[in-house]
Design a protein around this motif. Structure first.
Motif, short mmCIF file in Angstrom:
data_model
loop_
_atom_site.label_atom_id
_atom_site.label_comp_id
_atom_site.label_asym_id
_atom_site.label_seq_id
_atom_site.Cartn_x
_atom_site.Cartn_y
_atom_site.Cartn_z
N TYR A 129 -6.95 5.55 3.72
CA TYR A 129 -6.77 4.94 2.46
C TYR A 129 -8.06 4.36 2.00
N GLU A 130 -8.66 5.36 1.05
CA GLU A 130 -10.02 4.64 0.68
C GLU A 130 -10.98 4.59 1.63
N GLY A 131 -10.81 5.50 2.62
CA GLY A 131 -11.79 5.47 3.77
C GLY A 131 -11.45 4.68 5.02
N LYS A 132 -10.48 3.87 4.94
CA LYS A 132 -9.78 3.12 6.05
C LYS A 132 -8.66 3.76 6.60
N PRO A 133 -8.72 3.67 7.85
CA PRO A 133 -7.41 4.15 8.67
C PRO A 133 -6.20 3.34 8.05
N MET A 134 -5.07 4.16 8.22
CA MET A 134 -3.84 3.24 7.27
C MET A 134 -3.62 2.26 8.40
N ASN A 135 -3.97 1.88 9.75
CA ASN A 135 -3.45 0.52 10.36
C ASN A 135 -4.34 -0.48 9.71
N GLU A 136 -5.58 -0.22 9.21
CA GLU A 136 -6.18 -1.21 8.70
C GLU A 136 -5.97 -1.66 7.16
N VAL A 137 -5.04 -0.88 6.57
CA VAL A 137 -4.76 -1.08 5.23
C VAL A 137 -3.82 -2.22 5.13
N SER A 138 -4.15 -3.50 4.81
CA SER A 138 -2.90 -4.63 4.90
C SER A 138 -1.88 -4.56 3.91
N ARG A 139 -2.02 -3.52 2.75
CA ARG A 139 -0.92 -3.57 1.70
C ARG A 139 0.02 -2.59 2.17
N TYR A 140 0.09 -1.84 3.08
CA TYR A 140 0.75 -0.77 3.63
C TYR A 140 1.60 -1.09 5.04
N GLU B 109 6.53 0.51 2.67
CA GLU B 109 6.31 -0.34 1.45
C GLU B 109 4.93 -0.55 1.32
N TRP B 110 4.62 -0.35 0.13
CA TRP B 110 3.09 -0.87 -0.44
C TRP B 110 3.47 -2.32 -1.21
N SER B 111 2.63 -3.30 -0.64
CA SER B 111 2.81 -4.64 -1.13
C SER B 111 1.61 -4.59 -2.40
N GLY B 112 2.35 -5.38 -3.37
CA GLY B 112 1.27 -5.84 -4.67
C GLY B 112 1.80 -4.93 -5.67
N PHE B 113 0.77 -4.57 -6.48
CA PHE B 113 1.18 -3.81 -7.65
C PHE B 113 0.67 -2.22 -7.66
N MET B 114 1.59 -1.46 -7.98
CA MET B 114 1.28 0.04 -7.92
C MET B 114 1.45 0.76 -9.27
N TRP B 115 0.14 1.16 -9.62
CA TRP B 115 0.08 1.76 -10.95
C TRP B 115 0.48 3.25 -11.02
N TYR B 116 0.97 3.51 -12.01
CA TYR B 116 1.50 4.87 -12.22
C TYR B 116 0.83 5.61 -13.57
N ASN B 117 0.19 6.78 -13.41
CA ASN B 117 -0.72 7.12 -14.38
C ASN B 117 -0.06 8.19 -15.08
N TYR B 118 -0.09 8.25 -16.59
CA TYR B 118 0.71 9.34 -17.10
C TYR B 118 -0.01 10.50 -17.45
N ASN B 119 0.75 11.59 -17.32
CA ASN B 119 0.18 13.20 -17.48
C ASN B 119 0.90 13.62 -18.67
N SER B 120 0.26 13.68 -19.86
CA SER B 120 0.91 14.05 -21.03
C SER B 120 1.31 15.66 -20.73
N LYS B 121 0.60 16.45 -19.82
CA LYS B 121 1.01 17.76 -20.08
C LYS B 121 2.48 17.77 -19.26
N SER B 122 2.46 17.31 -18.13
CA SER B 122 3.80 17.00 -17.28
C SER B 122 4.84 16.02 -17.69
N GLN B 123 4.36 15.33 -18.66
CA GLN B 123 5.27 14.09 -18.98
C GLN B 123 5.80 13.31 -17.89
N THR B 124 4.85 13.20 -17.08
CA THR B 124 5.40 12.41 -15.78
C THR B 124 4.27 11.40 -15.63
N TRP B 125 4.66 10.51 -14.54
CA TRP B 125 3.52 9.50 -13.99
C TRP B 125 3.44 9.59 -12.66
N LYS B 126 2.10 9.43 -12.28
CA LYS B 126 2.10 9.51 -10.69
C LYS B 126 1.42 8.44 -10.38
#
Length: 648
Positions: A547-558, A564-581
């Motif tokens: 995750y962003e170059g770090k091994p997952m065992n070093e990612v404190s939020r996961y 579970e991912w602690s903290g805030f998770m942003w979902y980005n809108y795609n107008s073509k598919s009308q979905t958020w990722k």
């Protein structure tokens, strides 16, 4: 850049044909009957006067221009049949009329005034800028204007060729009794005139002989308004109006900033955008962000006696820390007033817009949707972005720190003798680099570190001042791990922008908008959705994910066990598919295979990261849109910063 002249229509061919013994009548020879277009080979004019250069027998669109001697003559009026040409100074020049591919040239000879005698002799200025010709009465003095005509006048541009500030040498003791009018200037539209008028403003770095009349040694400081130089007419003030006198002065040609930039850094041989780019580069090399001034007395706002926070008026900025202290009666400095190349992040793009239109009036100029310091220029269907801001800054200094004085005595220490872009810019930069001692205050300065510590990583609603509105509002802030203090308009803290969170919408200016509806914002804003502490487990496929170059065992939020991912998770809108990722369903998470990055293509993971339109509508994302937050920290400058309010 001048408009492109359309090609003239092809001449009608004349012919006669005979078919089967029947003669076809020829088309009438319209051009043959028309008289040839011609122009006077030469014309004479006196300095300050105007002559018409006539173009005979022309009915087509024509482009007039001075091809030689721009400082000797100028074109004041144009039409299909003539151009009015004004003599500026003695010499020979050429004016040209262009019709399609044909060019017609007239030689204009400008002669000096034969009978001009100065009302009083004025000593020539030692400044590098060219002074005006001494005042000259063109007709006998009038009893109505004799009050100002009895004095001598000389007008000296302070930052030639700019048309903004002047030194008027005169023995007239009343600066409010006169001004100079420029009745034929290209900068005044709609029949208005340009002018040069003594200023009433007092400058901290000017030595005055009379502080009441603002008289300096030998005359007055004056400000220009839409003048381009040439002949200026002395006017006497009568009540609220000005009346012409018989006195005129002559000043070399002047320019505003846009014309200076075009003439100095422009190249008409380049393409439109290459030309505009070169001009902007030159503009940046000389432009300062702001000037210097003398600090007034430090005081505290009665209505806002505490440090606090505010939103920004610019869509590409976030928050400002606001101080309860202000300065009363700051004093302007002349060194800053006369420097014409001083533009901030709003003024710089505005000036580039003026330049863009001067080069070609057909272009479209619009504000950039994402950066307040940028504009979008569209020419021939192509759009490019321009703008920015001046670099070096001035600052408020103490009066005791003034180093350069305008005494107008022409001594070696007189700053008046250094009125040029290079020296004035250097003075402002020197003032900006000075160490100005801070005055003591009765409050500790607010920092972003303290704000982050207050709202914490879980975040909180914050009550703050809204920029441009006489009211408070709410935003949401959280500690995003920043360790610095950000910059002006860029708060070093986590925030939401164009986002739905906790049943409320936070707009592109980062504050909560009461009454906003989710489906409406989807149509117009393509908003983010933010969720907190979401569970999205990575595929259990044995791959070494990072995750962003770090091994997952070093990612404190996961949490690998729960997903579970602690903290805030942003979902980005795609107008073509009308979905958020979710933000993690991107290049942030990858694994290495055959020395190449690979991204997760597991469908279960992708589905877990996706919010469909139907799912979003069923999430009651605007459930609290009409409810103000019940608990929040207060940073509105009215209450001690960081005070917590807990609702019922």
């Amino acid at each position: 850049m001048n408009k492109i002249v359309k090609k003239a229509a092809a001449a009608v061919m004349i012919f006669s044909l005979t078919l089967g013994g029947v003669a076809l009548n020829p088309i009438p020879d319209v051009q043959a009957k028309a008289k040839k277009v011609s122009i006077a080979k030469s014309a004479d004019v006196t300095v300050g006067k105007t002559v018409k250069v006539k173009l005979k027998n022309n009915k087509k669109k024509v482009k007039w221009k001075v091809i030689k001697g721009n400082k000797i003559i100028k074109i004041t009026k144009k039409s299909k049949t003539y151009a009015s040409v004004k003599g500026l100074k003695k010499g020979k020049a050429k004016v040209q009329a262009v019709i399609g591919k044909k060019k017609y040239t007239c030689i204009v000879t400008v002669t000096a005034k034969k009978k001009a005698q100065p009302a009083k002799k004025a000593q020539p200025a030692k400044k590098p800028s060219a002074p005006s010709a001494p005042s000259v009465p063109s007709t006998p003095p009038s009893a109505e204007t004799a009050e100002v005509e009895k004095y001598s006048y000389e007008v000296i541009p302070l930052m030639a060729p700019f048309n903004y500030y002047f030194y008027v040498k005169t023995d007239n003791p009343d600066p409010g009794s006169f001004r100079f009018a420029d009745k034929e200037t290209r900068y005044a539209a709609g029949g208005k005139t340009g002018s040069i008028t003594p200023v009433a403003a007092a400058y901290a770095d000017v030595k005055y002989e009379n502080s009441k009349t603002k008289r300096v040694k030998g005359g007055y400081i004056a400000a220009g308004d839409a003048t381009d130089g040439g002949e200026l007419r002395l006017q006497q003030k009568k009540g609220y109006t000005y009346k012409d006198t018989a006195v005129t002065v002559q000043v070399d040609g002047l320019k505003d900033v846009a014309d200076y930039l075009i003439s100095t850094y422009g190249d008409s041989q380049k393409t439109y955008f290459d030309n505009l780019t070169g001009i902007q580069e030159g503009f940046k090399s000389e432009c300062l962000y702001e000037g210097a001034y003398v600090l007034g007395e430090q005081k505290k706002y009665d209505a806002a006696p505490y440090y606090g926070l505010s939103t920004s008026p610019h869509v590409d900025q976030t928050f400002y820390i606001q101080s309860p202290y202000y300065r009363e009666d700051n004093k302007s400095m002349f060194v800053s007033a006369i420097y014409p190349m001083k533009y901030d992040s709003s003024g710089f793009p505005s000036m580039m817009g003026v330049v863009a239109r001067r080069l070609d009036s057909t272009v479209t100029v619009k504000k950039n949707a994402y950066k307040h310091e940028l504009i979008d220029v569209t020419y021939n269907g192509e759009t490019k972005t321009y703008g920015g801001a001046g670099e070096g800054r001035g600052q408020g200094i103490n009066a005791s720190q003034i180093k350069y004085w305008y005494s107008f005595d022409e001594s070696g220490e007189d700053a008046y003798m250094m009125c040029n872009l290079t020296d004035v810019s250097a003075m402002i930069r020197e003032y900006g680099a000075m160490n100005v001692p801070k005055e003591s205050t009765d409050q500790q300065e607010l920092t972003w570190a303290s704000v982050r510590n207050t709202v914490g990583t879980s975040g909180s609603y914050v009550k703050l001042a809204l920029a441009g509105a006489d009211t408070d509002g709410y935003t949401f802030m959280y500690d995003d791990g920043s360790t610095d203090e950000g910059g002006a308009g860029h708060g070093a803290v986590g925030y939401f922008t164009n986002t739905w969170y906790d049943g409320r919408y936070f707009n592109k200016y980062e504050y909560y908008v009461p009454g906003a509806r989710f489906e409406d914002t989807v149509k117009t804003e393509s908003p983010y959705i933010v969720k907190k502490n979401v569970t999205i487990k990575l595929p259990d496929d044995g791959k070494d994910y990072r995750y962003e170059g770090k091994p997952m065992n070093e990612v404190s939020r996961y949490n690998a066990e729960t997903g579970e991912w602690s903290g805030f998770m942003w979902y980005n809108y795609n107008s073509k598919s009308q979905t958020w990722k979710a933000e993690i369903c991107s290049s942030r998470i990858y694994y290495i295979e055959n020395n190449e990055r690979r991204y997760i293509d597991d469908q279960d993971f992708i589905d877990a990261c996706t919010i469909t339109m139907d799912e979003a509508k069923g999430m009651s994302l605007d459930v609290n849109t009409d409810k103000e937050p019940e608990s929040y920290y207060i940073y509105n400058r009215v209450t001690q910063p960081g005070t917590y309010y807990r609702g019922n």
